[in-house]
Design a protein around this motif. Sequence first.
Motif, PDB file in Angstrom:
ATOM      1  N   MET A 153       0.825  -1.211   0.000  1.00 16.36           N
ATOM      2  CA  MET A 153       0.000   0.000   0.000  1.00 16.36           C
ATOM      3  C   MET A 153       0.860   1.262   0.000  1.00 16.36           C
ATOM      4  SD  MET A 153      -3.164  -0.576   2.604  1.00 16.36           S
ATOM      5  CE  MET A 153      -4.592  -1.539   2.150  1.00 16.36           C
ATOM      6  N   SER A 154       1.901   1.257   0.794  1.00 19.04           N
ATOM      7  CA  SER A 154       2.786   2.420   0.884  1.00 19.04           C
ATOM      8  C   SER A 154       3.420   2.711  -0.474  1.00 19.04           C
ATOM      9  CB  SER A 154       3.868   2.182   1.940  1.00 19.04           C
ATOM     10  OG  SER A 154       3.290   2.005   3.221  1.00 19.04           O
ATOM     11  N   ARG A 155       3.777   1.656  -1.203  1.00 19.46           N
ATOM     12  CA  ARG A 155       4.355   1.828  -2.531  1.00 19.46           C
ATOM     13  C   ARG A 155       3.320   2.414  -3.496  1.00 19.46           C
ATOM     14  NH1 ARG A 155       6.128  -2.823  -2.965  1.00 19.46           N
ATOM     15  NH2 ARG A 155       4.647  -3.826  -4.397  1.00 19.46           N
ATOM     16  N   ASP A 158       3.085   6.075  -2.690  1.00 22.59           N
ATOM     17  CA  ASP A 158       4.255   6.808  -3.181  1.00 22.59           C
ATOM     18  C   ASP A 158       4.219   6.998  -4.686  1.00 22.59           C
ATOM     19  OD1 ASP A 158       5.176   6.965  -0.595  1.00 22.59           O
ATOM     20  OD2 ASP A 158       6.561   5.258  -0.774  1.00 22.59           O
ATOM     21  N   GLU A 159       3.681   5.985  -5.389  1.00 17.81           N
ATOM     22  CA  GLU A 159       3.630   6.053  -6.850  1.00 17.81           C
ATOM     23  C   GLU A 159       2.374   6.772  -7.358  1.00 17.81           C
ATOM     24  OE1 GLU A 159       3.894   1.983  -8.006  1.00 17.81           O
ATOM     25  OE2 GLU A 159       5.998   1.762  -7.395  1.00 17.81           O
ATOM     26  N   GLN A 160       1.568   7.273  -6.402  1.00 14.75           N
ATOM     27  CA  GLN A 160       0.350   8.021  -6.733  1.00 14.75           C
ATOM     28  C   GLN A 160      -0.570   7.220  -7.663  1.00 14.75           C
ATOM     29  OE1 GLN A 160       1.464  11.908  -8.198  1.00 14.75           O
ATOM     30  NE2 GLN A 160       2.498  12.476  -6.300  1.00 14.75           N
ATOM     31  N   ARG A 161      -0.821   5.990  -7.270  1.00 14.36           N
ATOM     32  CA  ARG A 161      -1.655   5.096  -8.074  1.00 14.36           C
ATOM     33  C   ARG A 161      -2.961   4.725  -7.364  1.00 14.36           C
ATOM     34  NH1 ARG A 161       2.055   0.231  -8.579  1.00 14.36           N
ATOM     35  NH2 ARG A 161       0.168  -0.668  -9.500  1.00 14.36           N
ATOM     36  N   LEU A 162      -3.359   5.508  -6.387  1.00 18.07           N
ATOM     37  CA  LEU A 162      -4.542   5.169  -5.599  1.00 18.07           C
ATOM     38  C   LEU A 162      -5.799   5.058  -6.459  1.00 18.07           C
ATOM     39  CD1 LEU A 162      -3.998   7.414  -2.443  1.00 18.07           C
ATOM     40  CD2 LEU A 162      -3.475   4.985  -2.722  1.00 18.07           C
ATOM     41  N   GLN A 163      -5.848   5.805  -7.554  1.00 19.74           N
ATOM     42  CA  GLN A 163      -7.028   5.806  -8.413  1.00 19.74           C
ATOM     43  C   GLN A 163      -7.248   4.462  -9.105  1.00 19.74           C
ATOM     44  OE1 GLN A 163      -4.238   7.437  -9.005  1.00 19.74           O
ATOM     45  NE2 GLN A 163      -3.531   6.771 -11.034  1.00 19.74           N
ATOM     46  N   GLY A 168      -8.867   2.642  -2.991  1.00 18.60           N
ATOM     47  CA  GLY A 168      -7.542   3.240  -2.894  1.00 18.60           C
ATOM     48  C   GLY A 168      -7.481   4.449  -1.973  1.00 18.60           C
ATOM     49  N   SER A 169      -8.589   5.193  -1.898  1.00 18.37           N
ATOM     50  CA  SER A 169      -8.595   6.389  -1.056  1.00 18.37           C
ATOM     51  C   SER A 169      -8.428   6.063   0.421  1.00 18.37           C
ATOM     52  CB  SER A 169      -9.893   7.175  -1.266  1.00 18.37           C
ATOM     53  OG  SER A 169     -11.016   6.373  -0.935  1.00 18.37           O
ATOM     54  N   SER A 170      -8.679   4.800   0.799  1.00 20.59           N
ATOM     55  CA  SER A 170      -8.531   4.407   2.204  1.00 20.59           C
ATOM     56  C   SER A 170      -7.110   3.950   2.541  1.00 20.59           C
ATOM     57  CB  SER A 170      -9.513   3.276   2.544  1.00 20.59           C
ATOM     58  OG  SER A 170      -9.186   2.087   1.826  1.00 20.59           O
ATOM     59  N   PHE A 171      -6.260   3.768   1.539  1.00 27.29           N
ATOM     60  CA  PHE A 171      -4.903   3.278   1.793  1.00 27.29           C
ATOM     61  C   PHE A 171      -4.118   4.192   2.734  1.00 27.29           C
ATOM     62  CE2 PHE A 171      -4.270   0.408  -2.217  1.00 27.29           C
ATOM     63  CZ  PHE A 171      -5.400  -0.302  -1.863  1.00 27.29           C
ATOM     64  N   PRO A 172      -4.129   5.507   2.547  1.00 21.87           N
ATOM     65  CA  PRO A 172      -3.368   6.361   3.465  1.00 21.87           C
ATOM     66  C   PRO A 172      -3.823   6.224   4.916  1.00 21.87           C
ATOM     67  CG  PRO A 172      -3.916   7.567   1.471  1.00 21.87           C
ATOM     68  CD  PRO A 172      -4.689   6.280   1.416  1.00 21.87           C
ATOM     69  N   TYR A 173      -5.140   6.130   5.117  1.00 21.56           N
ATOM     70  CA  TYR A 173      -5.652   5.984   6.485  1.00 21.56           C
ATOM     71  C   TYR A 173      -5.220   4.644   7.084  1.00 21.56           C
ATOM     72  CZ  TYR A 173      -8.922   5.552  10.363  1.00 21.56           C
ATOM     73  OH  TYR A 173      -9.464   5.379  11.612  1.00 21.56           O
ATOM     74  N   ILE A 174      -5.316   3.571   6.299  1.00 19.65           N
ATOM     75  CA  ILE A 174      -4.956   2.240   6.802  1.00 19.65           C
ATOM     76  C   ILE A 174      -3.476   2.184   7.183  1.00 19.65           C
ATOM     77  CG2 ILE A 174      -4.713  -0.197   6.144  1.00 19.65           C
ATOM     78  CD1 ILE A 174      -7.242   0.146   4.432  1.00 19.65           C
ATOM     79  N   THR A 175      -2.623   2.727   6.324  1.00 20.69           N
ATOM     80  CA  THR A 175      -1.185   2.703   6.624  1.00 20.69           C
ATOM     81  C   THR A 175      -0.856   3.610   7.806  1.00 20.69           C
ATOM     82  OG1 THR A 175      -0.823   4.420   4.947  1.00 20.69           O
ATOM     83  CG2 THR A 175      -0.519   2.140   4.259  1.00 20.69           C
TER      84      THR A 175
END
Length: 282
Positions: A153-155, A158-163, A168-175
């Motif tokens: 998820m962190s990768r 970093d690669e700005q691929r959440l879309q 994907g929008s929840s990845f920052p919160y989870i990490t």
Amino acid sequence: MKTSPEKDHPISIQEGICISCGVCSTVCMFSVIIMNEETGFPVISPHAPPCNRCGHCVAYCPVSALHMQGDEGNTSSLPDRVMITQKDIRDLVLSRRSVRQYQKKKVPREVLENLFDIVRYAPSAMNLQTVSWQVIYETEDVRTIGSTIISWMSRIIDEQRLQEFVIGSSFPYITHEWKKGRDLITHGAPHLLITYARPEGYTAATDAIIATSYLDLIAPVFHLGTCWAGLIRLAAERSPEVLAAMDLPLDTLPQTALLIGYPALRPYTIPYRKPAFVRWEV
């Protein structure tokens, strides 16, 4: 004993027991079993497609005149009436919850084995039985999978691929929560169950969902709680590192992921659900 024309055919018929009722030929979807017009006894048709070992002929024979290879000593009679009420089923289904808080203790292996022994009777397309189970039994290994998913998820962040991902929008919160010590991947579950199958198992995805649903529903009978882990399944599909952490057999793919353990909390209320939307074509 009356056997099939093929020496290794999975079905055998005992004429000494058979009462020529014809039920076996009636329930055989592909007419592997037909009635011999001359003798009145059922026989294996030489023109039928291969038997898929569904067991209908064995199950519906009223006198146990049919047997399937491998069933020696492994069949039992059903009671005249299964003593399960509509209320029992309703209570079981309505009380089922996704569990995300677990006690810090392991489930004995024999309890999980009893679960699998029941779930192996879940239906599968054409009775192909394509699904196998991987038990990530050691809690430390479950946490390793969670940590590997966080790295993935962190990768992605970093690669700005959440879309690329619906959630994907929840990845920052989870990490972020993971760094604080809160696990939103495996939720502290002691064990992880993964269904897997070979890529050519074209019915495996549906078969796995059915089998997992069976296990999910009956787990509370064993005082266990479960939670479907779609995020773990997604990560395994997109990350070779996560897939490797699951240590599945070579050339197989994960189908479903289910967290399991003893719940730390109990529900007291059945929450609201929208009424069933049903169209009647009359």
